[in-house]
Motif scaffolding. Structure first.
Motif: not given
Length: 452
Positions: A61, A64, A68, A73-74, A77-78, A89, A93, A96
């Motif tokens: 968190s 981010e 971006q 990364y996403f 996170q997902g 949520k 992610s 993205k």
């Protein structure tokens, strides 16, 4: 089938995470433009322990802004959010990640699973079907995809099961009256009678509970099967041992923008290895259309009928019937439900003490996730009221029984399928006839093994 749309650790991520992350483009980041530098890479697989996953989510968190433009990364996170049971949520992610790199096969599968867990099965099927056509998909993943697609299309069973092993103690193992003297009303006057000193039995006990359910689409609707076996054994106090077995089958079908359902079920109770109670019944229910329920909730109305038998006391047999209504709501980190019931117990034998009886109940339940842990509270308030005087020996008045029961539970995951569980439970029963006053306090600790 041991895997389903609600599998806690995404199989797509387990097999394709390395492929997906290595395929993502790593954009240049300079310390001068960002306060925090985005790492050059992310782990191939999420941590096994739930607490470690929570720590990873917290770490990500803070990255981010600096990450971006990083699809990996996403994607990472997902999948972390997906394994923690947060599909909404996770979907954001993963979406993205796919916008930055549409070719991430692992992220596509994780996104499909998040969509399925959110109820968007058509979109999940379309996306997973597209991934399954990739020529370089490993054989093991292709087999899993075929099985998963069958589930999402309704061609397979969704399974859910758990086993609990608990040890603890109770203050009143045999649910004995909480009085020492009982007053009998005789023609010559009132006479106090002392109950046996050992009437109320406290002590340690071991509990085991097996719960299983299965669901499958059929005929445009859904078939649901579930069963539970619960035992309680206390060393040296075999007269207090008990076992409960219950099984239910139900079918739900879309109707008037809602769902209509039919349920059949049976419950059996044994005490000291002797059959004590049997309930066989059926019920109708209707889940109201979404406009009649708050966002994230389901409203239900129903009517149930049960035939209740007591092999050791046949005169107590009766037929329960009446309406019920309940509301179930689910948020990202909490669940809430409330159940209202008002039933009439019609005596099968006219000689039954108290005659017919009316029973009303309200049950409240709430569960809250605190990080990787879950705390839940269950409370029930009920009243039984006889139609005619119960017994001239016990005051010659209709019996009224008020009950208040509650359970506070805690669950801490040790791994994907193992958890530490504990609960405190209190039951208080008050009546205008002292013989039916009862109180019990219980505390248990143990392990839970569960899977889907």
């Amino acid at each position: 089938m041991s895997r389903s749309t609600f599998f806690h650790f995404s199989p797509g991520a387990m097999i394709l995470c390395g492929i997906a992350l290595s395929a993502a483009a790593v954009g240049p980041v300079t310390a001068s433009s960002l306060a925090v530098t985005c790492p050059t890479s992310f782990p191939v697989q999420p941590p096994i322990q739930s607490a470690q996953r929570e720590a990873e989510v917290a770490r990500l968190s803070g990255l981010e802004e600096s990450c971006q433009d990083r699809a990996d990364y996403f994607a990472y996170q997902g999948v972390l959010l997906l394994t923690l049971g947060r599909p909404q949520k996770a979907a954001l992610s993963l979406e993205k990640a796919l916008l930055l790199n549409p070719g991430l096969a692992g992220a596509q599968l994780d996104y499909a699973q998040a969509l399925a867990e959110m109820g968007q099965r058509d979109s999940a099927i379309s996306l997973a079907s597209e991934v399954s056509q990739h020529p370089d998909i490993p054989f093991a993943l292709k087999a899993w995809l075929s099985e998963q697609l069958d589930v999402w299309k309704g061609d397979g069973w969704l399974l859910d099961w758990s086993i609990e092993f608990l040890g603890g103690a109770e203050s009143n193992l045999n649910s004995a009256p909480g009085i020492q003297f009982l007053t009998l009303t005789l023609p010559g006057g009132s006479v106090p009678v002392q109950l046996a000193d050992n009437e109320r039995i406290p002590g340690g006990a071991a509990r085991t509970t097996w719960v299983g359910s299965a669901a499958r689409a059929w005929g445009g609707g859904m078939v649901l099967l579930n069963g539970e076996i619960s035992t309680r054994n206390s060393p040296g106090k075999s007269d207090t041992n008990q076992a409960i077995v219950s099984a239910n089958a139900a079918y739900f079908h879309p109707f008037l923008d809602g769902q209509i359902g039919l349920r059949f079920g049976q419950t059996r109770l044994w005490m000291a290895n002797q059959p004590t109670y049997t309930s066989t019944g059926w019920g109708l229910l209707y889940q109201l259309p979404p406009p009649f329920a708050p966002a994230g909730c389901a409203s239900n109305l129903g009517y149930s009928i049960e035939n209740r038998d007591f092999p050791a006391a046949p005169l107590q047999a009766g037929r329960y019937a009446g309406p019920k209504a309940w509301l179930f709501c689910r948020g990202e980190v909490w669940d809430f439900n409330v159940l209202l019931q008002d039933r009439k117990d019609r005596a099968r034998d006219s000689d039954r003490l108290g005659g017919d009886q009316r029973r009303s109940d309200i049950t409240l339940g709430i569960a809250r996730r605190l990080g990787s842990d879950t705390v839940s509270l269950w409370v029930q308030r009920g009243r039984d009221l006889d139609d005619i005087p119960y017994s001239s020996l016990l005051g010659g008045q209709p019996r009224r029984v008020d009950r208040l029961a509650g359970r506070l539970s805690y669950e801490h995951p040790l791994a994907d399928q193992w958890s530490i569980v504990a609960y405190l439970e209190n039951t208080l029963q008050k009546s205008n006839i002292a013989l039916f006053n009862m109180e019990n306090h219980a505390i248990y600790f143990g392990l839970k093994f569960h899977g889907r």
